[in-house]
Design a protein around this motif. Structure first.
Motif, PDB file in Angstrom:
ATOM      1  N   THR A  10      47.330  86.461  13.847  1.00 23.25           N
ATOM      2  CA  THR A  10      46.431  86.661  12.716  1.00 23.25           C
ATOM      3  C   THR A  10      45.898  85.327  12.192  1.00 23.25           C
ATOM      4  O   THR A  10      44.728  85.211  11.823  1.00 23.25           O
ATOM      5  CB  THR A  10      47.153  87.438  11.598  1.00 23.25           C
TER       6      THR A  10
ATOM      7  N   ARG B 196      51.171  96.922  16.798  1.00 22.88           N
ATOM      8  CA  ARG B 196      51.288  97.703  15.563  1.00 22.88           C
ATOM      9  C   ARG B 196      50.930  96.858  14.334  1.00 22.88           C
ATOM     10  O   ARG B 196      50.364  97.356  13.358  1.00 22.88           O
ATOM     11  CB  ARG B 196      52.733  98.207  15.429  1.00 22.88           C
ATOM     12  N   LEU B 197      51.252  95.557  14.390  1.00 22.09           N
ATOM     13  CA  LEU B 197      51.155  94.731  13.188  1.00 22.09           C
ATOM     14  C   LEU B 197      49.812  94.023  13.006  1.00 22.09           C
ATOM     15  O   LEU B 197      49.475  93.637  11.893  1.00 22.09           O
ATOM     16  CB  LEU B 197      52.288  93.692  13.174  1.00 22.09           C
ATOM     17  N   VAL B 198      49.064  93.797  14.061  1.00 22.72           N
ATOM     18  CA  VAL B 198      47.816  93.024  13.895  1.00 22.72           C
ATOM     19  C   VAL B 198      46.588  93.920  13.928  1.00 22.72           C
ATOM     20  O   VAL B 198      46.618  95.029  14.463  1.00 22.72           O
ATOM     21  CB  VAL B 198      47.669  91.893  14.950  1.00 22.72           C
ATOM     22  N   LEU B 199      45.509  93.414  13.365  1.00 21.67           N
ATOM     23  CA  LEU B 199      44.243  94.146  13.370  1.00 21.67           C
ATOM     24  C   LEU B 199      43.770  94.339  14.815  1.00 21.67           C
ATOM     25  O   LEU B 199      43.924  93.442  15.648  1.00 21.67           O
ATOM     26  CB  LEU B 199      43.191  93.370  12.589  1.00 21.67           C
TER      27      LEU B 199
ATOM     28  N   MET C  40      40.978  94.001  16.068  1.00 19.22           N
ATOM     29  CA  MET C  40      40.052  92.956  16.532  1.00 19.22           C
ATOM     30  C   MET C  40      40.805  91.782  17.165  1.00 19.22           C
ATOM     31  O   MET C  40      40.263  91.072  17.994  1.00 19.22           O
ATOM     32  CB  MET C  40      39.120  92.483  15.409  1.00 19.22           C
ATOM     33  N   TYR C  41      42.065  91.564  16.756  1.00 18.36           N
ATOM     34  CA  TYR C  41      42.872  90.529  17.407  1.00 18.36           C
ATOM     35  C   TYR C  41      43.479  91.046  18.707  1.00 18.36           C
ATOM     36  O   TYR C  41      43.455  90.384  19.729  1.00 18.36           O
ATOM     37  CB  TYR C  41      44.015  90.070  16.488  1.00 18.36           C
TER      38      TYR C  41
ATOM     39  N   SER D  54      37.793  84.038  18.936  1.00 21.28           N
ATOM     40  CA  SER D  54      36.602  84.848  18.657  1.00 21.28           C
ATOM     41  C   SER D  54      36.169  84.719  17.196  1.00 21.28           C
ATOM     42  O   SER D  54      35.677  85.682  16.610  1.00 21.28           O
ATOM     43  CB  SER D  54      36.851  86.312  19.027  1.00 21.28           C
TER      44      SER D  54
ATOM     45  N   ILE E 138      37.724  84.568  14.432  1.00 19.55           N
ATOM     46  CA  ILE E 138      38.348  85.405  13.400  1.00 19.55           C
ATOM     47  C   ILE E 138      39.729  84.887  12.990  1.00 19.55           C
ATOM     48  O   ILE E 138      40.549  85.642  12.444  1.00 19.55           O
ATOM     49  CB  ILE E 138      38.430  86.893  13.823  1.00 19.55           C
ATOM     50  N   ALA E 139      40.005  83.617  13.242  1.00 19.54           N
ATOM     51  CA  ALA E 139      41.270  83.030  12.781  1.00 19.54           C
ATOM     52  C   ALA E 139      41.311  83.029  11.257  1.00 19.54           C
ATOM     53  O   ALA E 139      40.269  83.036  10.600  1.00 19.54           O
ATOM     54  CB  ALA E 139      41.411  81.608  13.316  1.00 19.54           C
ATOM     55  N   GLY E 140      42.528  83.016  10.707  1.00 21.58           N
ATOM     56  CA  GLY E 140      42.696  82.757   9.284  1.00 21.58           C
ATOM     57  C   GLY E 140      42.821  83.969   8.379  1.00 21.58           C
ATOM     58  O   GLY E 140      42.856  83.819   7.158  1.00 21.58           O
ATOM     59  N   GLU E 141      42.929  85.166   8.954  1.00 21.66           N
ATOM     60  CA  GLU E 141      42.963  86.370   8.108  1.00 21.66           C
ATOM     61  C   GLU E 141      44.362  86.583   7.510  1.00 21.66           C
ATOM     62  O   GLU E 141      45.009  87.619   7.708  1.00 21.66           O
ATOM     63  CB  GLU E 141      42.520  87.605   8.899  1.00 21.66           C
ATOM     64  N   ILE E 142      44.803  85.608   6.746  1.00 23.49           N
ATOM     65  CA  ILE E 142      46.158  85.647   6.169  1.00 23.49           C
ATOM     66  C   ILE E 142      46.341  86.867   5.282  1.00 23.49           C
ATOM     67  O   ILE E 142      47.456  87.365   5.122  1.00 23.49           O
ATOM     68  CB  ILE E 142      46.458  84.336   5.394  1.00 23.49           C
TER      69      ILE E 142
ATOM     70  N   HIS F  60      45.713  89.749   5.991  1.00 11.28           N
ATOM     71  CA  HIS F  60      46.118  90.897   6.805  1.00 11.28           C
ATOM     72  C   HIS F  60      47.400  90.639   7.579  1.00 11.28           C
ATOM     73  O   HIS F  60      47.703  91.331   8.552  1.00 11.28           O
ATOM     74  CB  HIS F  60      44.962  91.353   7.693  1.00 11.28           C
ATOM     75  N   ILE F  61      48.151  89.643   7.137  1.00 12.95           N
ATOM     76  CA  ILE F  61      49.539  89.531   7.595  1.00 12.95           C
ATOM     77  C   ILE F  61      50.309  90.664   6.945  1.00 12.95           C
ATOM     78  O   ILE F  61      50.157  90.929   5.758  1.00 12.95           O
ATOM     79  CB  ILE F  61      50.098  88.137   7.215  1.00 12.95           C
ATOM     80  N   ARG F  62      51.118  91.337   7.763  1.00 10.56           N
ATOM     81  CA  ARG F  62      51.864  92.501   7.268  1.00 10.56           C
ATOM     82  C   ARG F  62      53.172  92.052   6.632  1.00 10.56           C
ATOM     83  O   ARG F  62      53.968  91.375   7.283  1.00 10.56           O
ATOM     84  CB  ARG F  62      52.149  93.451   8.434  1.00 10.56           C
TER      85      ARG F  62
ATOM     86  N   LEU G 258      45.306  99.205   7.877  1.00  7.50           N
ATOM     87  CA  LEU G 258      46.740  98.972   8.060  1.00  7.50           C
ATOM     88  C   LEU G 258      47.448  99.160   6.708  1.00  7.50           C
ATOM     89  O   LEU G 258      46.793  99.338   5.684  1.00  7.50           O
ATOM     90  CB  LEU G 258      46.982  97.555   8.586  1.00  7.50           C
TER      91      LEU G 258
END
Lengths: 319, 319
Positions: free
Chosen positions: A253, A283-286, A288-289, B156, B158-162, B164-166, B178
């Motif tokens: 992520t 299960r845990l990442v979007l 798109m990743y 791609s 889209i790095a850095g989407e902290i 959306h860390i679960r 999610l």
């Protein structure tokens, strides 16, 4: 024709390789490190190994453009100093300067895991992917990031310590002094610990009969028990794989890699570990990743560090 | 003398700035986006704003070296395309090409949070630090990494989407589909949700009397209740700060930044949120990371995006 030397320095063995400019490994030597004899001895030994390879190849020191070395510890690559290496008992040791004095060839040192991942990115499982996240699962767990051939270091050259991400629900004391670090679970040591604790607790498992003392249990016993359908072994592998997947989900992520390369002895557990790891990661990442992510096991095995060190030396000498 | 234009495009407003080559903001305009009128309208509006600033400054389009724009969505900066922007209803929209056609000036677009962090790194709280990790806490939570002035993108972009860390122990549904994402807790929305749920559950809190309906509660009410010693508000802030600290601990361990810059409306909660955040972060990461880490709040406020977009345009046009 010109050459590079690549060195994979471990607490037990030194592996030294001679490579051509395309980083093909032409020759390789392996000798015990004998760390107990001191840093000067180790440096002299490495110099001797490089000279030996040069002699075998029928070239001279002048034909070697640069030497790279991966060292297990905290390294300042810019200054060529090993700030700390527990297995070598080195502290603020000027490796590059000392080795250069003996050989007259430019020397570039770096952390061993970074060199391993650099090797896999350039010539192994990560070849052709712009952003490579490599993780080694051995005694401990560590990682490195290579973006378009360039290593990511962070502000003080200590980025990538994924093994010391603290995992919710884990309580074991880590060698670093913290508790619940990912590597207390998802490492060869962590797998062995879980097997030992299960046997010591008196849980019914065929692992009890595999060794005379629970302390002798290793990750390999766990794989064997898993293959015989032992539920305790299956549960440990599944739990460990899931924790590894969770740790990797943070990296994916934050870093959006194209490929994750998994190396080290822990990779020997194969799908027993990587199966649940992938499931949990997905299960845990979007999506798109996940959708564009590839997960591969390392391809260069023992040569990754030697090749990566040579690649790094080539990059550094060209700066 | 030459100039850059920087644009901070939001779902509600467009802010457009004219900057000199040292990225001093000379002039600024703010107009409603009117996203409902469609993409072509928004692009024409931006072009008009740039021309207006050029006129005010008494220069011509030829004096503007490049235009940068930060857009809230998934952006492909290399191709100048906005792949998706929910607030603008844009999908695969060729922003750079269209704006360039109207103005004849090179246009470089990027994600708005990246531009915000680029601005803070170049001219704000991150100035002078080699590795800057910036996080914005607003409706959502997002982050970007700037290493020696250069943005990190991932494979791609889209790095850095902290956000959306679960997070273990969090169960709320996130806008992304999610559950338990960091931004379901550690955002202005997440704070408001926790306040609302506490009131709806009938918990004894002065927040009940602050609004006629729990749905009206905001992060600001939470701060007010906190300051009056309301235990529910204190608990929510503490919990949220700790979760934020945990999320950041993953970034710190993987990325080894020199400074964390915290921006967005959530930063208004100040030490109420950042106090527990720092404590938890220090508890979770190795001392070697913590000891050298600085944590600062953003300095450029509403101008960060405009300045960062201009800095980015300057970097890109020089490539």
């Amino acid at each position: 024709m010109k050459y590079y030397a690549g060195i994979d320095l471990g607490g037990t063995n030194i592996v030294c390789g001679l490579l051509d400019e395309q980083f093909q490994l032409l020759r390789k030597l392996k000798l015990p490190t004998e760390a107990a004899k001191g840093g000067e001895h180790v440096i002299a030994k490495i110099a001797g190994m490089v000279d030996e390879l040069i002699g075998q190849q029928g070239i001279t020191r002048k034909d070697v453009l640069a030497i790279g070395a991966g060292i297990p510890g905290l390294i300042n690559p810019a200054e060529g100093i090993c700030n700390f290496a527990a297995n070598l008992s080195w502290r603020d040791f000027k490796v590059s300067e000392k080795l250069n004095q003996l050989l007259g060839i430019p020397v570039f040192i770096d952390n061993d895991v970074r060199m391993y991942v650099q090797g896999e990115a350039a010539k192994g499982a990560g070849q052709g992917y712009p952003v490579v996240f490599g993780i080694t699962i051995g005694t401990g767990v560590a990682a490195a990031l290579v973006e378009n051939g360039k290593l990511y270091y962070g502000g003080s050259y200590i980025a990538g310590e994924i093994g010391h991400i603290r995992m919710d629900g884990e309580e074991s004391l880590c060698g670093c002094g913290l508790t619940g670090c990912l590597e207390t679970v998802a490492s060869a040591t962590g797998l062995a610990r879980q097997a030992r604790e299960a046997v010591e607790k008196g849980t019914s498992t065929i692992m009890s009969s595999m060794v005379s003392s629970p302390a002798e249990l290793t990750a390999t016993h766990l794989s064997q028990a898993y293959d015989q359908g032992d539920q305790v072994a299956i549960d440990i592998m599944t739990h460990t794989g899931k924790q590894l997947g969770r740790g990797l989900s943070y990296a994916v992520t934050l870093l959006n890699p194209d490929v994750i390369v998994i190396g080290g002895g822990g990779a020997n557990a194969g799908e027993r570990l990587l199966g649940p790891m992938k499931q949990e990661l997905q299960r845990l990442v979007l999506p798109m990743y996940w959708d564009r992510l590839e997960i591969k096991t390392a391809e260069l095995l023992d040569d990754a560090g030697v090749i990566g060190s040579a690649v790094n030396a080539s990059n550094r000498v060209a700066e």
